[in-house]
Design an enzyme around this catalytic site. Structure first.
Site, PDB file in Angstrom:
ATOM      1  N   CYS A 226      35.661  29.714  42.240  1.00 50.73           N
ATOM      2  CA  CYS A 226      35.464  28.310  42.152  1.00 50.73           C
ATOM      3  C   CYS A 226      36.578  27.718  42.988  1.00 50.73           C
ATOM      4  O   CYS A 226      37.840  28.053  42.571  1.00 50.73           O
ATOM      5  CB  CYS A 226      35.651  27.621  41.042  1.00 50.73           C
TER       6      CYS A 226
ATOM      7  N   LYS B  84      36.167  35.392  46.782  1.00 52.13           N
ATOM      8  CA  LYS B  84      37.326  36.238  47.100  1.00 52.13           C
ATOM      9  C   LYS B  84      38.530  36.264  45.999  1.00 52.13           C
ATOM     10  O   LYS B  84      39.191  37.423  45.892  1.00 52.13           O
ATOM     11  CB  LYS B  84      38.069  35.498  48.444  1.00 52.13           C
TER      12      LYS B  84
ATOM     13  N   ASN C 116      38.101  25.141  37.325  1.00 51.81           N
ATOM     14  CA  ASN C 116      37.998  26.326  37.642  1.00 51.81           C
ATOM     15  C   ASN C 116      38.381  27.434  36.569  1.00 51.81           C
ATOM     16  O   ASN C 116      39.555  27.148  35.998  1.00 51.81           O
ATOM     17  CB  ASN C 116      38.898  26.623  39.122  1.00 51.81           C
ATOM     18  N   GLY C 117      37.647  28.260  36.180  1.00 49.70           N
ATOM     19  CA  GLY C 117      38.159  29.037  34.927  1.00 49.70           C
ATOM     20  C   GLY C 117      36.944  29.261  34.019  1.00 49.70           C
ATOM     21  O   GLY C 117      35.917  28.961  34.437  1.00 49.70           O
TER      22      GLY C 117
ATOM     23  N   GLU D 143      29.797  45.926  50.110  1.00 46.73           N
ATOM     24  CA  GLU D 143      30.104  44.612  49.698  1.00 46.73           C
ATOM     25  C   GLU D 143      29.404  43.632  50.887  1.00 46.73           C
ATOM     26  O   GLU D 143      29.034  42.750  50.559  1.00 46.73           O
ATOM     27  CB  GLU D 143      31.419  44.011  49.377  1.00 46.73           C
TER      28      GLU D 143
ATOM     29  N   GLU E 167      37.864  52.839  50.495  1.00 49.07           N
ATOM     30  CA  GLU E 167      37.883  51.730  50.959  1.00 49.07           C
ATOM     31  C   GLU E 167      36.681  51.565  51.795  1.00 49.07           C
ATOM     32  O   GLU E 167      36.157  50.411  52.065  1.00 49.07           O
ATOM     33  CB  GLU E 167      39.243  51.376  51.588  1.00 49.07           C
TER      34      GLU E 167
ATOM     35  N   HIS F 108      30.788  69.692  43.932  1.00 47.69           N
ATOM     36  CA  HIS F 108      30.609  69.612  42.189  1.00 47.69           C
ATOM     37  C   HIS F 108      29.652  68.667  41.777  1.00 47.69           C
ATOM     38  O   HIS F 108      29.488  68.030  40.785  1.00 47.69           O
ATOM     39  CB  HIS F 108      32.127  69.153  41.663  1.00 47.69           C
TER      40      HIS F 108
ATOM     41  N   LYS G  62      33.848  48.734  51.725  1.00 48.38           N
ATOM     42  CA  LYS G  62      33.384  47.541  52.665  1.00 48.38           C
ATOM     43  C   LYS G  62      32.022  47.591  53.099  1.00 48.38           C
ATOM     44  O   LYS G  62      31.365  46.291  53.162  1.00 48.38           O
ATOM     45  CB  LYS G  62      34.558  47.920  54.129  1.00 48.38           C
TER      46      LYS G  62
ATOM     47  N   TRP H 105      31.629  29.557  42.071  1.00 47.40           N
ATOM     48  CA  TRP H 105      31.142  30.873  41.764  1.00 47.40           C
ATOM     49  C   TRP H 105      30.758  30.710  40.286  1.00 47.40           C
ATOM     50  O   TRP H 105      31.304  30.811  39.354  1.00 47.40           O
ATOM     51  CB  TRP H 105      32.350  31.661  42.031  1.00 47.40           C
TER      52      TRP H 105
ATOM     53  N   ARG I 139      36.091  31.182  47.625  1.00 49.90           N
ATOM     54  CA  ARG I 139      36.376  31.363  46.422  1.00 49.90           C
ATOM     55  C   ARG I 139      34.919  31.232  45.478  1.00 49.90           C
ATOM     56  O   ARG I 139      35.033  31.553  44.437  1.00 49.90           O
ATOM     57  CB  ARG I 139      37.305  30.220  45.696  1.00 49.90           C
TER      58      ARG I 139
HETATM   59  C1  F6R Z   1      37.277  43.791  48.532  1.00 50.61           C
HETATM   60  C2  F6R Z   1      37.988  42.797  47.994  1.00 50.61           C
HETATM   61  C3  F6R Z   1      38.300  42.926  46.510  1.00 50.61           C
HETATM   62  C4  F6R Z   1      39.531  42.376  46.020  1.00 50.61           C
HETATM   63  C5  F6R Z   1      39.559  42.598  44.508  1.00 50.61           C
HETATM   64  C6  F6R Z   1      41.552  42.272  44.088  1.00 50.61           C
HETATM   65  O1  F6R Z   1      36.989  43.656  49.774  1.00 50.61           O
HETATM   66  O2  F6R Z   1      38.473  41.940  48.719  1.00 50.61           O
HETATM   67  O3  F6R Z   1      37.962  44.152  45.878  1.00 50.61           O
HETATM   68  O4  F6R Z   1      40.574  43.486  46.691  1.00 50.61           O
HETATM   69  O5  F6R Z   1      39.049  41.426  44.116  1.00 50.61           O
HETATM   70  O6  F6R Z   1      41.587  41.105  44.855  1.00 50.61           O
HETATM   71  P1  F6R Z   1      43.359  40.903  45.057  1.00 50.61           P
HETATM   72  O7  F6R Z   1      44.004  41.762  45.947  1.00 50.61           O
HETATM   73  O8  F6R Z   1      43.242  39.508  45.497  1.00 50.61           O
HETATM   74  O9  F6R Z   1      44.027  40.937  43.471  1.00 50.61           O
END
Ligand code: F6R
Length: 615
Positions: free
Chosen positions: A2, A610, A102-103, A495, A488, A511, A492, A76, A27
């Site tokens: 949010c 994010k 937000n929260g 998501e 990673e 395994h 990527k 969100w 957000r």
């Molecule tokens: C993936 C991604 C998330 C963040 C995670 C932690 O692309 O962006 O997995 O890495 O939500 O976020 P931060 O780094 O802001 O604590």
């Protein structure tokens, strides 16, 4: 999770609010809404729409959007599905108050029951509506002003909030408050701005106040900003200057923020190293390490807490710190750590890694470790965010605002800071030879150039991505420093393309996961000349023997794997410990192009946001 924006001043609020919401869409983008007190007849107009901010813009086309005061929200969803009724702002029953939040109000169910017993009706299934009704109830029954009612209501609330409230009959005032969710007040010339972070504010003013927990901003048109706590004790605002380049908040000709941010990485690494690696490229100094070296050197162990991509960077940090500093390192998911009653004490150093600096679980892990006496070192990107403010010291990664929901440049920035941290500390501890130290520092300086060479592969990777849009599953394999890179790469892909993907240490294949391999299964293998090349080669043979499709990430000039793999992506060579800074980039591009080929919304993938400020 949010985004909230507010404005009060002499300009029309709506354009500022909508522009701000677009900056904060990373957000959350389930629904958007705005509340404005109109110029002509002082109506409190609330407009809301399901979906992105652009849907709200269409919705208000023929509406009265006048007003020199307003608040706005991009959601969100936590409590209640994404729909117009659950979108913010929420009216109070009398429709004289409007609130954005937000929260999460954790005790909303009890509060709601009490209010329902008093005859209050609810139009949404959100926790937020409970708060605005509670404020109204307290205000009306006790005949109080808005500030006092907000203070009393917040004393009854358990949970996290960043809120802003406006009142129909008081178009000269916004009341805003925060606890565990970020909130920034921007101070302009006779005008004030409010936002979840500084990005909607920076084009109007560089003077900001970051609210602390349980602080309330009383923002009155034409008056000085006043900050009080829940018990009305006044607090002197700590005005900071933010430096942010507006260009960093635009796509700059790229079709998506994610691609722009992938391509920014060589410059980001330079920015990250600026002032830390000397011009001759022979010495690296992370000042926070030097300032606290006694404390860091005597640490019994390091514990790194993080989530998601930052957790993957943490795994690389473990390799670096253990190899060069000979300090044992544990890597923890912040969300697990905080609820596990972990064994942690004043002999430990806790590194908290977070791009946003706002991730609720990482912040809670920091608070827990701090309460047990551990020394806390933050590695964050967002300047002035909550985690850096909660730590004992830290180093920013300085890669600029990351707007694409899938993290790219923050990851390589985090790995760069972890490398510099390990090198600075190893030198202080005398656990690295001068020769090795110099070799790594010099090679670190070449990384931006080598990254640029990798970015030249963009066209090749875009082409080969077309082959794999059919896939429902992907496997990513790596060993040593490349194992976190495999994790990673898989994250990527899943998501942004919604293709199921798993990262494994290559040797773990036999395994269990090897049972998944058939002619349909693409397997990305990081097989550079470093580390356990021969072993990874055998792992590739095992996959080919079962007809898997191997996409190998290899070092320039590799001839052996070229003859076995289906596709090879050749990368410039570097030192093993710096490999992740090079090998991650083609995996980011692969995920990006597959998602684009599949027509996905790369910058705003479904269900994600994010900044994860809720648990
Ligand atoms: C993936 C991604 C998330 C963040 C995670 C932690 O692309 O962006 O997995 O890495 O939500 O976020 P931060 O780094 O802001 O604590």
């Amino acid at each position: 999770m949010c985004g909230i924006v507010g404005y009060i001043g002499s300009r029309e609020a709506y354009p500022i609010l909508v522009k701000g919401l677009k900056r904060l869409e990373y957000r959350g983008y389930d629904s958007a809404g705005v509340a404005l007190i109109s110029n002509a007849d002082q109506q409190l107009n609330v407009y809301k729409a399901k979906g992105k901010v652009s849907e709200l813009e269409s919705f208000v086309e023929s509406k009265d959007i006048s007003g020199k005061i307003g608040i706005a929200h991009t959601r969100w969803a936590t409590h209640g599905e994404p729909c117009s009724a659950n979108a913010h702002p929420h009216y109070s029953s009398s429709e004289t108050l409007a609130l954005i939040h937000n929260g999460i109000i954790e005790n909303y169910a009890v509060l709601k029951e009490n209010l329902q017993a008093k005859g209050y009706e609810f139009k949404s299934s959100t926790d937020t509506e409970v708060l605005v009704q509670l404020i109204e109830y307290i205000k009306v029954t006790n005949n109080l002003d808005l500030l006092t009612a907000v203070q009393l209501a917040l004393q009854e609330v358990i949970g996290a909030y960043a809120i802003a409230v406006v009142e129909k009959d008081h178009p000269e005032q916004i009341i805003a408050a925060r606890k565990s969710s970020p909130l920034v007040v921007g101070i302009g010339e006779d005008e004030y701005f409010l936002a979840s972070d500084a990005t909607p504010i920076v084009e109007y003013t560089d003077k900001v106040v970051y609210l602390n927990d349980e602080e309330i901003a009383v923002i009155n048109r034409g008056e000085e900003l006043k900050i009080v706590d829940l018990h009305n004790v006044e607090i002197t605002p700590d005005v900071k200057t933010v430096v942010m380049n507006i260009g960093q908040l635009e796509k700059g000709g790229y079709p998506h923020f994610m691609l722009k941010e992938i391509f920014e990485q060589p410059d980001c690494i330079l920015d990250c190293m600026r002032g830390r690696v000397n011009v001759e490229g022979t010495n690296v100094v992370l000042s926070a390490v030097i300032d606290h070296k006694e404390r860091l050197i005597k640490a019994k162990r390091f514990v790194i807490v993080a989530c998601g991509t930052s957790w993957h960077a943490a795994l690389i940090g473990k390799h670096l710190i253990e190899s060069f500093c000979r300090i044992p390192v544990e890597v923890e998911y912040a969300s697990e750590f905080r609820y596990r009653d972990p064994v942690i004490d004043e002999q430990d150093v806790v590194l908290a890694i977070s791009q946003s600096g706002e991730t609720a679980d990482t912040l809670a892990a920091v608070e827990l470790a701090k309460s047990r006496g551990a020394f806390i070192y933050g590695i964050c990107n967002a300047i002035g965010s909550s985690i850096p403010r909660a730590t004992n010291t830290g180093s920013y990664i300085h890669v600029g605002p990351e707007i694409g929901v899938a993290s790219t440049k923050a990851f390589t920035g985090q790995v760069t800071v972890l490398t510099m941290l390990a090198l600075t500390l190893a030198k202080e501890k005398n656990t690295i030879s001068e020769k090795e130290y110099l070799e790594i520092v010099q090679e670190l300086n070449h990384i931006p150039e080598k990254m640029k060479q990798v970015l030249e592969l963009n066209k090749q990777i875009a082409e080969l991505s077309k082959i794999f849009t059919y896939a429902h599953n992907f496997i990513y394999l790596g060993r040593g420093y490349s194992y976190p890179v495999a994790l990673e790469g898989a994250l990527k892909l899943k998501e942004i393309s919604y293709i199921h993907a798993e990262g494994y240490p290559a040797a773990e294949m036999k395994h269990g996961p090897i049972a998944l391999i058939d002619a349909e299964m693409p397997v990305v293998v990081i097989a550079t000349h470093n580390g356990l090349y021969e072993k990874v080669l055998s792992n590739i043979q095992e996959i080919k023997a079962r007809k898997g499709k191997v996409i190998a990430i290899v070092s320039e000039g590799d001839t052996i794997i070229k003859n076995i793999a289906d596709i090879c992506i050749e990368l410039p060579t570097t030192l093993e410990c710096l490999d992740p800074l090079i090998t991650t980039v083609p995996l980011q591009m692969l995920a990006y192009h597959i998602a684009v080929c599949k027509g996905m919304d790369v910058d705003q993938p479904r269900n994600l946001a994010k900044s994860v400020t809720v648990e």
